[in-house]
Scaffold this active site. Structure first.
Site, short mmCIF file in Angstrom:
data_model
loop_
_atom_site.label_atom_id
_atom_site.label_comp_id
_atom_site.label_asym_id
_atom_site.label_seq_id
_atom_site.Cartn_x
_atom_site.Cartn_y
_atom_site.Cartn_z
CG ASP A 1 0.78 7.53 -3.59
OD1 ASP A 1 0.56 8.24 -4.48
OD2 ASP A 1 0.23 7.71 -2.25
CB ILE B 1 -11.44 -0.40 4.84
CG1 ILE B 1 -12.62 0.01 3.98
CG2 ILE B 1 -11.86 -0.33 6.38
CD1 ILE B 1 -13.58 -0.96 3.65
CG ASP B 2 -5.40 1.13 8.16
OD1 ASP B 2 -5.56 0.57 9.24
OD2 ASP B 2 -4.12 1.54 7.97
CG ASP C 1 -2.06 0.89 1.26
OD1 ASP C 1 -2.50 1.36 0.13
OD2 ASP C 1 -2.45 1.33 2.38
CB SER D 1 -12.33 4.32 7.05
OG SER D 1 -11.43 3.12 7.14
CG HIS E 1 -6.04 4.74 -1.58
ND1 HIS E 1 -5.21 4.36 -0.85
CD2 HIS E 1 -6.06 4.09 -2.82
CE1 HIS E 1 -4.18 3.54 -1.74
NE2 HIS E 1 -4.75 3.33 -2.87
N GLY E 2 -9.08 5.58 1.31
CA GLY E 2 -9.50 6.70 2.50
C GLY E 2 -11.03 6.52 2.37
P1 13P Z 1 -8.72 4.95 5.81
O1 13P Z 1 -7.98 5.69 6.30
O2 13P Z 1 -9.94 5.59 5.39
O3 13P Z 1 -9.30 3.59 6.23
O4 13P Z 1 -8.12 4.76 4.50
C1 13P Z 1 -7.19 3.59 4.15
C2 13P Z 1 -6.39 3.68 3.03
O5 13P Z 1 -6.77 4.17 2.03
C3 13P Z 1 -5.28 2.62 2.94
O6 13P Z 1 -4.50 2.73 1.80
O1 G3H Z 2 -3.19 4.91 3.52
C1 G3H Z 2 -2.50 4.65 4.59
C2 G3H Z 2 -2.90 3.30 5.46
O2 G3H Z 2 -3.93 3.75 6.19
C3 G3H Z 2 -1.52 2.84 6.02
O3 G3H Z 2 -1.37 3.76 7.01
O4 G3H Z 2 0.77 4.64 7.03
O5 G3H Z 2 -0.15 4.57 9.15
O6 G3H Z 2 0.58 2.33 8.06
P1 G3H Z 2 0.15 3.64 7.72
ZN ZN Z 3 -4.52 4.87 0.84
#
Ligand code: 13P
Ligand code: G3H
Ligand code: ZN
Length: 325
Positions: free
Chosen positions: A120, A271-272, A98, A230, A227-228
């Site tokens: 990226d 989703i993270d 990622d 959540s 991405h992003g």
């Molecule tokens: P969230 O912060 O919305 O979960 O996005 C995660 C993400 O884009 C990981 O690449």
């Molecule tokens: O898009 C980013 C992911 O949520 C990863 O986050 O760099 O804090 O592990 P991180």
């Molecule tokens: Zn991301």
């Protein structure tokens, strides 16, 4: 050097093409530790959903890149055993880098058994983005590894991913980028952002679905990634605040907006943050209710159980990936 094929992983290309054809999105869930990995795989086996296991640069620094690769390999075996024991199908699992920031980290992951990588270079001018992305695609092709590129910039902040404001993807750029790089999927910026504070209170929490439509018209065959994404589920934010946390005005992407995007050609949804919120909420609650508890299994275990539930629910109601294995 190890190929993803030796680790029992699946091709992300096949996963995303099926999603594109059938109108749902495959989840890209990030993991940094054993409990997250167990929960993602258990939730996806029980949902019978394909899954993309995502490792960020921050995760590699936190948990060690080599260890994460072996955990994913063990995870595939665990998921298959679980499916057998439940008399369910084996699910397709891919291992993805990622937000790869340069060629070197992408190469290291390709050489270490990842089945896909993201390069990226969205912060760079488009010509430079094309040049750097193409270099990764050329290397990845030799090993049948898929590459995700990004055009447009998402706002938000996590360990290694940050920007102050969103720069939406310009639909007029996407064909040039896709042709110039040969990417297998494209992440676009349409109003999602990283982290738990995606919209301001009072602001309409809305995605620019007209940009998505325009991109799709120009690139009907290329899987699109969000991405992003959540939703920053309020029940967990409330639980965090109730048990001593302080997360004011945390707002995510409404679930119906994601469902709409998934039906419009978005084939992978990342989703993270939602997973982080679940774990934090349950640990805070357990600490508050059982102050004498000091066995990590007694608070990480319930956090893992809740994460399984969240993942199963997300697969079913947001991504539409349940029963698509
Ligand atoms: P969230 O912060 O919305 O979960 O996005 C995660 C993400 O884009 C990981 O690449
Ligand atoms: O898009 C980013 C992911 O949520 C990863 O986050 O760099 O804090 O592990 P991180
Ligand atoms: Zn991301």
């Amino acid at each position: 050097m190890v190929s993803w094929k030796e680790l029992g992983l699946a091709s992300q290309k096949a996963m995303l093409q099926k999603a594109l054809k059938e109108g749902y999105a495959v989840p890209g869930y990030n993991f940094n530790n054993m409990e997250q990995l167990q929960a993602i795989l258990t939730g996806c086996v029980k949902s019978q959903s394909p899954v993309i296991l995502q490792v960020s640069k921050g995760a590699r620094e936190y948990a060690n890149g080599t260890l994460l690769r072996y955990m994913a390999e063990g995870g595939v075996k665990m998921a298959n055993e679980l499916a057998d024991s439940l008399k369910l199908k084996h699910i397709p699992i891919s291992l993805h880098l990622d937000h790869g920031e340069d060629f070197e980290i992408c190469k290291a992951c390709i050489d270490n058994g990842f089945s896909s990588v993201m390069i990226d270079k969205s912060h760079d001018p488009i010509e430079k983005n094309i040049e750097e992305t193409k270099k990764v695609v050329e290397y990845a092709r030799k090993f049948d590894v898929q590459v995700e590129g990004e055009l447009g910039i998402l706002a938000g902040k996590e360990d290694n991913v940050q920007a102050d404001k969103t720069t939406y993807t310009r639909p007029e750029d996407v064909e040039k980028f896709a042709k110039g790089t040969g990417v297998d999927s494209l992440a676009i910026a349409i109003g999602t952002s990283h982290g738990a504070y995606k919209f301001k209170p009072g602001q309409k929490a809305e995605l620019q679905l007209d940009i998505l439509s325009e991109v799709r018209k120009r690139l009907p065959k290329l899987p699109i990634v969000l991405h992003g994404a959540s939703s920053v589920l309020t029940q967990y934010v409330d639980m965090i605040n109730k048990f001593g946390g302080k997360m004011e005005n945390a707002i995510g992407v409404p679930e119906e907006q994601l469902r709409k995007a998934a039906s419009m050609g978005v084939c992978k949804i990342n989703i993270d943050s939602d997973g982080r919120l679940v774990v934090t909420a349950i640990i805070r609650k357990t600490f508050a209710e059982k102050p004498g508890e000091f066995d990590p299994r007694k608070y990480l275990g319930p956090a893992r159980d809740e994460l399984i539930k969240m993942i199963m629910d997300k697969n079913k109601t947001v991504l539409g990936s349940t029963n698509r294995a």
